[in-house]
Design a protein around this motif. Sequence first.
Motif, short mmCIF file in Angstrom:
data_model
loop_
_atom_site.label_atom_id
_atom_site.label_comp_id
_atom_site.label_asym_id
_atom_site.label_seq_id
_atom_site.Cartn_x
_atom_site.Cartn_y
_atom_site.Cartn_z
N HIS A 60 -18.18 -13.15 -4.66
CA HIS A 60 -17.09 -12.29 -5.13
C HIS A 60 -17.09 -10.92 -4.44
N ASP A 61 -18.28 -10.31 -4.30
CA ASP A 61 -18.31 -9.00 -3.65
C ASP A 61 -17.93 -9.12 -2.17
N ALA A 62 -18.24 -10.27 -1.56
CA ALA A 62 -17.86 -10.49 -0.17
C ALA A 62 -16.35 -10.64 -0.03
N THR A 63 -15.70 -11.19 -1.04
CA THR A 63 -14.23 -11.31 -1.04
C THR A 63 -13.59 -9.93 -1.02
N VAL A 64 -14.11 -9.03 -1.87
CA VAL A 64 -13.58 -7.67 -1.91
C VAL A 64 -13.77 -6.99 -0.55
N ALA A 65 -14.93 -7.18 0.05
CA ALA A 65 -15.21 -6.57 1.35
C ALA A 65 -14.26 -7.11 2.42
N ALA A 66 -13.97 -8.40 2.37
CA ALA A 66 -13.08 -9.00 3.36
C ALA A 66 -11.65 -8.47 3.24
N VAL A 67 -11.18 -8.29 2.00
CA VAL A 67 -9.83 -7.76 1.78
C VAL A 67 -9.78 -6.28 2.15
N ALA A 68 -10.77 -5.53 1.67
CA ALA A 68 -10.80 -4.09 1.95
C ALA A 68 -10.93 -3.80 3.43
N LEU A 96 -17.35 -3.40 -9.66
CA LEU A 96 -17.28 -2.71 -8.37
C LEU A 96 -16.41 -1.47 -8.45
N VAL A 97 -15.31 -1.56 -9.20
CA VAL A 97 -14.43 -0.40 -9.36
C VAL A 97 -15.15 0.70 -10.13
N SER A 98 -15.82 0.33 -11.24
CA SER A 98 -16.50 1.33 -12.07
C SER A 98 -17.64 2.00 -11.33
N GLN A 99 -18.26 1.28 -10.41
CA GLN A 99 -19.37 1.84 -9.63
C GLN A 99 -18.89 2.59 -8.39
N GLY A 100 -17.58 2.63 -8.17
CA GLY A 100 -17.03 3.33 -7.02
C GLY A 100 -17.30 2.63 -5.70
N LYS A 101 -17.57 1.31 -5.76
CA LYS A 101 -17.86 0.56 -4.54
C LYS A 101 -16.61 -0.03 -3.90
N VAL A 102 -15.47 0.21 -4.54
CA VAL A 102 -14.20 -0.20 -3.95
C VAL A 102 -13.17 0.87 -4.29
N ASP A 103 -12.30 1.18 -3.35
CA ASP A 103 -11.24 2.16 -3.56
C ASP A 103 -10.05 1.46 -4.19
N ALA A 104 -9.90 1.64 -5.51
CA ALA A 104 -8.84 0.95 -6.24
C ALA A 104 -7.45 1.46 -5.86
N ASN A 105 -7.37 2.56 -5.11
CA ASN A 105 -6.08 3.02 -4.62
C ASN A 105 -5.67 2.26 -3.36
N LYS A 144 -9.85 -8.11 6.93
CA LYS A 144 -10.09 -9.42 7.55
C LYS A 144 -9.10 -10.47 7.06
N VAL A 145 -8.60 -10.28 5.85
CA VAL A 145 -7.59 -11.16 5.26
C VAL A 145 -6.58 -10.30 4.52
N ASP A 146 -5.41 -10.89 4.26
CA ASP A 146 -4.36 -10.15 3.56
C ASP A 146 -4.62 -10.04 2.06
N ALA A 147 -5.28 -11.06 1.50
CA ALA A 147 -5.50 -11.08 0.06
C ALA A 147 -6.67 -12.00 -0.27
N GLY A 148 -7.11 -11.94 -1.52
CA GLY A 148 -8.21 -12.79 -1.96
C GLY A 148 -8.26 -12.88 -3.47
N LEU A 205 -11.02 -13.29 -6.94
CA LEU A 205 -12.40 -13.22 -7.41
C LEU A 205 -12.42 -13.07 -8.92
N ASN A 206 -13.62 -13.11 -9.52
CA ASN A 206 -13.65 -12.99 -10.97
C ASN A 206 -13.47 -11.55 -11.42
N ILE A 207 -12.84 -11.41 -12.56
CA ILE A 207 -12.44 -10.08 -13.03
C ILE A 207 -13.64 -9.21 -13.37
N SER A 208 -14.74 -9.85 -13.79
CA SER A 208 -15.93 -9.10 -14.18
C SER A 208 -16.54 -8.36 -13.00
N VAL A 209 -16.69 -9.05 -11.86
CA VAL A 209 -17.24 -8.40 -10.67
C VAL A 209 -16.28 -7.33 -10.16
N TRP A 210 -14.98 -7.62 -10.19
CA TRP A 210 -14.00 -6.63 -9.75
C TRP A 210 -14.13 -5.33 -10.56
#
Length: 288
Positions: free
Chosen positions: A176-184, A201-210, A187-191, A193-198
Amino acid sequence: MTSKNIRSLFATVFASIALLSASLSVAEPVLRVSAIPDESPTELQRKFKPMGEYLEKKLGMKVEFTPVTDYAASVEGLINNKLDLVWFGGFTFVQAKVRSNNKVIPLVQREEDEKFKSVFITTRNDIKTLQDLKGKTFTFGSESSTSGHLMPRSFLLAANINPDTDMKRIAFSGAHDATVAAVAGGKVDAGALNISVWEKLVSQGKVDANAVRVFYTTPGYYDYNWTVRADMDPALRKKLMNAFLALDKNNAGDKEILDLQRASRFIPTKAENYGAIESAARNAGLLK
């Protein structure tokens, strides 16, 4: 040698054999635990460490966590008696159930797993609905992932979108975390993953939700559970279930364990809960 000496020699030999047998028979019991690798190995180890220490105290036995290389290895490890307890997704549980001819038992699940969800994410402004994925590049997680492949594929098919023919290209990130990395990383247009990991990652600031946003959230479905083999000693199985059910978020120590598991509490589950997952897998041609 006198008969008395002979008797003494035999007594010594038999005593030595008895001591050796006793030492061999009291090898420390070990509960062998693993989990599907839906996140990085270091993250899985971090999440399980307090849980393992808790279970050791509750069960009175050693608990060892062994990471596996892929989803299939977690299934094979349990049904081939190399593992005793495994954290499965709904689909991997179904695979283990079918592969073992119903010789595995789902023990408990998080309360959140009664209505689990997947999210579809993108960085592109022109993707707002599932229909907009036609002609785009897309990544699932692992091929054996419930929330990263099976259910997202099932909802795509229900929306009359065949990923294999309607999308420009599909890939499998493996986690799941690799999916976020690929989209961010573009590498791909979309992906999907499970909502829990998403949310983690957002709460930990590991993905820019903007920059990376959710454009579709699936309806709920049953997902993850802790599963054991059906031949586990019933007394141990009961102690294990009771240990999970006893975790209380109002207790500081328990709360740490539950938070790492992203759970409010654990509840009993049963094989029948995963009938819809099995049907979805068969309809998608993913259950062999």
